[in-house]
Design a protein around this motif. Structure first.
Motif, PDB file in Angstrom:
ATOM      1  N   GLY A  74       0.803  -0.661  -0.330  1.00  0.00           N
ATOM      2  CA  GLY A  74       0.259  -0.180   0.024  1.00  0.00           C
ATOM      3  C   GLY A  74       0.844   1.385   0.140  1.00  0.00           C
ATOM      4  O   GLY A  74       0.649   2.618  -0.629  1.00  0.00           O
ATOM      5  N   ARG A  78       1.194   3.814  -3.134  1.00  0.00           N
ATOM      6  CA  ARG A  78       0.371   5.033  -2.854  1.00  0.00           C
ATOM      7  C   ARG A  78       1.904   6.302  -3.607  1.00  0.00           C
ATOM      8  O   ARG A  78       1.724   7.491  -4.281  1.00  0.00           O
ATOM      9  CB  ARG A  78       0.854   5.679  -1.305  1.00  0.00           C
ATOM     10  N   ARG A  81       1.531   6.705  -7.394  1.00  0.00           N
ATOM     11  CA  ARG A  81       0.798   7.074  -7.599  1.00  0.00           C
ATOM     12  C   ARG A  81      -0.348   5.743  -8.451  1.00  0.00           C
ATOM     13  O   ARG A  81      -0.847   4.808  -7.668  1.00  0.00           O
ATOM     14  CB  ARG A  81       0.773   8.052  -8.245  1.00  0.00           C
ATOM     15  N   GLY A 102      -2.103   3.173  -6.195  1.00  0.00           N
ATOM     16  CA  GLY A 102      -3.009   3.938  -5.556  1.00  0.00           C
ATOM     17  C   GLY A 102      -2.782   3.917  -3.904  1.00  0.00           C
ATOM     18  O   GLY A 102      -3.775   4.792  -3.366  1.00  0.00           O
ATOM     19  N   GLY A 103      -2.372   2.444  -3.628  1.00  0.00           N
ATOM     20  CA  GLY A 103      -2.121   2.963  -2.589  1.00  0.00           C
ATOM     21  C   GLY A 103      -3.707   1.762  -1.731  1.00  0.00           C
ATOM     22  O   GLY A 103      -3.562   0.989  -0.090  1.00  0.00           O
ATOM     23  N   GLU A 104      -4.175   1.278  -2.940  1.00  0.00           N
ATOM     24  CA  GLU A 104      -5.334  -0.051  -3.060  1.00  0.00           C
ATOM     25  C   GLU A 104      -5.091  -0.958  -3.216  1.00  0.00           C
ATOM     26  O   GLU A 104      -5.260  -1.088  -4.312  1.00  0.00           O
ATOM     27  CB  GLU A 104      -6.397   0.705  -3.081  1.00  0.00           C
TER      28      GLU A 104
END
Length: 158
Positions: A74, A78, A81, A102-104
């Motif tokens: 994650g 992030r 991006r 994007g961290g997900e």
């Protein structure tokens, strides 16, 4: 012993499903970052302890704490991006793969397909046949100061 003797609790014959999932023994974040020291600098800024190994498909971040794989994937995704990263984890002889953007967490991937075109160094790292510290060109995020990490990233943006 009957079900009534157990207070209405049904005990399955196979107790393996009751065992807690064990943490992974190896976790690797696969990226499209071309340069190992740039990824190590980014991981240092994200406070992710990794040894970054260069490879023909992109830098590979081998986590020092394999149990932190999802948090690390994650954090790295992030920083990158919209560029997808893949988290590969080996747990009890099984390899799993998941894609992060994007961290997900986006989706789980078939590990066999992910590894089918992978460089041999990735497979060696996942199977534990090659410690990350023994790979030529390895760069650690551990002990990298914030100042040096920022300088490394700035030098690769030119």
């Amino acid at each position: 012993m009957s079900e009534d003797d157990l207070g209405g609790v049904d005990v399955p014959d196979d107790l393996s499903g009751l065992e807690a999932a064990r943490p992974p023994s190896v976790a690797v974040v696969v990226t499209q970052v071309a340069v190992a020291d740039a990824l190590a600098a980014a991981c240092s800024l994200a406070k992710v302890d990794v040894d970054v190994v260069p490879s023909p498909v992109g830098a590979l971040a081998v986590l020092r704490d394999a149990a932190a794989g999802t948090a690390a994937a994650g954090a790295v995704s992030r920083l990158l991006r919209q560029v997808p990263v893949v988290l590969l984890e080996r747990r009890e002889g099984t390899i799993s793969a998941s894609q992060w953007i994007g961290g997900e967490h986006q989706k789980d991937l078939p590990a066999g397909l992910v590894l089918s075109g992978a460089p041999p160094v990735l497979e060696d790292l996942l199977l534990g046949e090659l410690p990350a510290g023994e790979v030529e060109g390895v760069v650690s995020s551990v002990g990298l100061s914030r100042w040096k990490a920022m300088r490394l990233l700035a030098s690769h943006r030119r």
